[in-house]
Scaffold this motif. Structure first.
Motif, mmCIF file in Angstrom:
data_model
loop_
_atom_site.group_PDB
_atom_site.id
_atom_site.type_symbol
_atom_site.label_atom_id
_atom_site.label_comp_id
_atom_site.label_asym_id
_atom_site.label_seq_id
_atom_site.Cartn_x
_atom_site.Cartn_y
_atom_site.Cartn_z
ATOM 1 N N GLY A 35 6.587 29.122 45.962
ATOM 2 C CA GLY A 35 7.054 29.591 47.446
ATOM 3 C C GLY A 35 6.156 30.732 47.927
ATOM 4 N N LEU A 47 12.350 34.779 52.389
ATOM 5 C CA LEU A 47 11.884 33.523 51.860
ATOM 6 C C LEU A 47 11.158 33.143 53.359
ATOM 7 N N THR A 50 9.321 27.030 50.655
ATOM 8 C CA THR A 50 9.207 26.616 49.079
ATOM 9 C C THR A 50 8.867 25.371 49.050
ATOM 10 N N THR A 52 9.085 22.017 46.057
ATOM 11 C CA THR A 52 9.128 21.629 44.668
ATOM 12 C C THR A 52 8.048 20.884 43.931
#
Length: 119
Positions: A35, A47, A50, A52
């Motif tokens: 992230g 944030l 991000t 995965t």
């Protein structure tokens, strides 16, 4: 243990672009999420995006459509392409690597790279 080194920050005019890179050392890069976060002066860290292990991405509403997170598992590197930058994007940008442990997720952080957007 994971070490993260960010690069690519700098000074850019509003409307310009920058690409940040985060090189990770240690094991498990390809099988874990990564992230980007940022912290503006006087504000909490927030944030930005991000990604995965299977390249599912998530973005803060404020950057959707302008920022793109990507990863190159062969280089153990995650990127943040930032387009149409605005002055409120001025912040220190941090790379984040959450890793599972026996005590739950542990978050590793880079030292940060400063992005300054001038108006």
């Amino acid at each position: 243990q994971v070490q993260l080194v960010e690069s690519g920050g700098g000074l850019v005019q509003a409307g310009g672009s920058l690409r940040l890179s985060c090189a990770a050392s240690g094991t498990g890069f390809s099988t874990n999420a990564m992230g980007w976060y940022r912290q503006a002066p006087g504000k909490q860290r927030e944030l930005v995006a991000t990604i995965t292990s299977v390249r599912t991405t998530n973005y803060a509403d404020s950057v959707k459509g302008r920022f793109t997170i990507s990863r190159d598992n062969a280089k153990n590197t995650v990127y943040l392409q930032m387009n149409s930058l605005k002055p409120p994007a001025t912040a220190v940008y941090y790379c984040n690597a959450p890793r599972p442990s026996s005590a739950g997720n542990v978050a590793f952080w880079g030292q940060g790279t400063l992005v300054t957007v001038s108006s």
